[in-house]
Write a protein that holds these residues in place. Structure first.
Motif, mmCIF file in Angstrom:
data_model
loop_
_atom_site.group_PDB
_atom_site.id
_atom_site.type_symbol
_atom_site.label_atom_id
_atom_site.label_comp_id
_atom_site.label_asym_id
_atom_site.label_seq_id
_atom_site.Cartn_x
_atom_site.Cartn_y
_atom_site.Cartn_z
ATOM 1 N N GLU A 23 -11.384 -7.877 -13.954
ATOM 2 C CA GLU A 23 -10.066 -6.975 -13.794
ATOM 3 C C GLU A 23 -10.012 -6.505 -12.211
ATOM 4 O O GLU A 23 -8.911 -6.405 -11.768
ATOM 5 N N LYS A 26 -8.853 -9.299 -10.062
ATOM 6 C CA LYS A 26 -7.504 -9.629 -10.187
ATOM 7 C C LYS A 26 -6.702 -8.517 -9.541
ATOM 8 O O LYS A 26 -5.760 -8.764 -8.722
ATOM 9 N N GLU A 27 -7.126 -7.335 -9.571
ATOM 10 C CA GLU A 27 -6.107 -6.265 -8.745
ATOM 11 C C GLU A 27 -6.393 -6.479 -7.284
ATOM 12 O O GLU A 27 -5.317 -6.016 -6.487
ATOM 13 N N TRP A 28 -7.602 -6.589 -6.807
ATOM 14 C CA TRP A 28 -7.791 -6.803 -5.328
ATOM 15 C C TRP A 28 -6.992 -7.998 -4.827
ATOM 16 O O TRP A 28 -6.427 -7.856 -3.714
ATOM 17 N N ASN A 29 -6.730 -9.074 -5.288
ATOM 18 C CA ASN A 29 -6.135 -10.172 -5.065
ATOM 19 C C ASN A 29 -4.697 -9.959 -5.021
ATOM 20 O O ASN A 29 -3.787 -10.372 -4.189
ATOM 21 N N THR A 30 -4.359 -9.161 -6.056
ATOM 22 C CA THR A 30 -2.876 -8.791 -5.988
ATOM 23 C C THR A 30 -2.488 -7.759 -4.819
ATOM 24 O O THR A 30 -1.407 -7.760 -4.301
ATOM 25 N N PHE A 31 -3.573 -6.939 -4.704
ATOM 26 C CA PHE A 31 -3.461 -5.796 -3.412
ATOM 27 C C PHE A 31 -3.194 -6.704 -2.080
ATOM 28 O O PHE A 31 -2.215 -6.455 -1.441
ATOM 29 N N LYS A 32 -4.143 -7.709 -1.901
ATOM 30 C CA LYS A 32 -4.253 -8.516 -0.693
ATOM 31 C C LYS A 32 -2.796 -9.044 -0.608
ATOM 32 O O LYS A 32 -2.174 -9.159 0.775
ATOM 33 N N ALA A 33 -2.297 -9.874 -1.313
ATOM 34 C CA ALA A 33 -0.892 -10.205 -1.401
ATOM 35 C C ALA A 33 0.162 -9.614 -1.280
ATOM 36 O O ALA A 33 1.078 -9.754 -0.480
ATOM 37 N N LYS A 34 0.117 -8.261 -1.892
ATOM 38 C CA LYS A 34 1.231 -7.678 -1.814
ATOM 39 C C LYS A 34 1.468 -7.012 -0.423
ATOM 40 O O LYS A 34 2.497 -6.826 0.352
ATOM 41 N N ASP A 316 6.318 2.400 -1.205
ATOM 42 C CA ASP A 316 5.300 2.131 -2.158
ATOM 43 C C ASP A 316 4.540 3.377 -2.389
ATOM 44 O O ASP A 316 3.506 3.098 -3.306
#
Length: 345
Positions: A23, A26-34, A316
């Motif tokens: 989990e 998943k949050e880490w990858n979402t953070f880096k992309a955003k 944000d």
């Protein structure tokens, strides 16, 4: 009460233990992309991942407690989620105020303005409803909150002075580049009073003619591009006078305030929504480290009074760039009424 706290602790401990790496990844990858994060080395990315993991656990733990009634506000992953508190403090909450500048550089005297003939005050105030608050801006990695709070106040009071004219964004960069002779230090912090004093002496360009760059350059102000000016600066001088602060924002318009974000607290940095309440924050002028624009106050559906503050961290952060902070009668929460002011035109 003790049994309730013990039960809450047991529940939250089991919740955190159930938080798995999948989990977090998943949050880490979402953070880096955003937030378009990329790191120069694997070592740097590993370090940022570890910081993010700790922050995410803080968010997760806090929010589960809030869901159970332990807090009145929630945290969230934002642009600061891969930063430590120390890093955040150095780049985003490093205001250093000195009220003696006001006494030595101006003729302003200590006074407390009262509006006794207008009671009762409205139960809720939000100057955004009058279209006299500009959109939330982003100071970036520049300790320029003092400029954003002061300029935000001038934008609003210019709109209120000329009601047939929409609120026009004014130039924070003008303050960064040109107010150094008054004791401000560009991206290394400054004083919102001195920012307003500069606008009183020289006026202020529009944002369109003098856009924000987030770093200090040569002063390039032009009298032909002025968007507004300051006639005088009203100080709310009675230390911690919550009632005068409430009167000022209700009757006169948005007010520049400064607060203590608390050096060791992650809660302000990661604030997402709800009514912020940090009992550890202080209220002496030496403790104030971040300037904001007070644009109103209100009461939640749960009968919780709050102050409504416009921040300069972009949309944000918080509630689309805004903070609701607990408002208590006769309590100068986080120093909100310690160093408050507004411009007059």
């Amino acid at each position: 009460m003790l049994m309730k706290c013990t039960f809450l602790l047991l529940v939250l401990t089991s919740v955190v233990m159930s938080l798995d790496l999948q989990e977090i990844d998943k949050e880490w990858n979402t953070f880096k992309a955003k937030y378009n994060r990329s790191y120069n080395t694997r070592g740097e990315e590993h370090y940022r991942y570890s910081v993010f993991t700790q922050n995410f656990k803080t968010i997760y733990f806090h929010n589960k407690a809030a869901d159970l009634g332990g807090y009145t506000y929630w945290l969230g992953v934002n642009q600061f989620a891969d930063m430590t508190s120390k890093e955040f403090k150095g780049s985003y909450a490093n205001l250093k105020l000195d009220s003696s500048h006001i006494q030595t550089n101006t003729s302003h005297k200590r006074r407390a303005k009262r509006w006794d003939n207008v009671y009762p005050l409205p139960e809720e105030v939000d100057w955004r409803d009058q279209d006299c608050v500009t959109e939330v801006k982003d100071q970036g990695q520049c300790c320029s909150c003092y400029a954003f709070a002061a300029v935000g106040a001038l934008e609003s009071h210019t709109c209120l002075k000329f009601p047939n004219k929409a609120a026009e964004p004014l130039s924070e960069q003008n303050i960064l580049d040109c107010s150094k002779p008054l004791g401000n230090h560009g991206c290394d912090n400054g004083n919102p009073f001195m920012a307003l004093k500069y606008a009183m002496e020289k006026g202020l360009d529009t944002e369109a003619s003098y856009p924000y760059r987030g770093k200090v350059g040569e002063c390039n102000q032009s009298q032909g591009r002025l968007g507004s000016w300051v006639e005088d600066i009203e100080m709310i001088w009675t230390h911690g006078d919550i009632e005068s602060l409430k009167e000022a924002v209700a009757i006169e318009g948005p007010v520049v305030v400064s607060i203590d974000t608390d050096d060791d607290a992650d809660t302000f940095r990661l604030y997402s929504n709800g009514v912020y309440n940090n009992p550890k924050c202080k209220n002496e002028i030496i403790d104030l480290d971040h300037a904001l624009l007070l644009v109103g106050y209100g009461i939640t559906d749960e009968d919780q009074p709050y102050w409504l503050l416009k921040n300069s961290y972009g949309v944000d952060w918080g509630e689309e760039g805004y903070l609701r902070m607990i408002r208590k009668e006769d309590e100068n929460t986080c120093g909100i009424a310690t160093f408050a002011m507004y411009p007059t035109l």
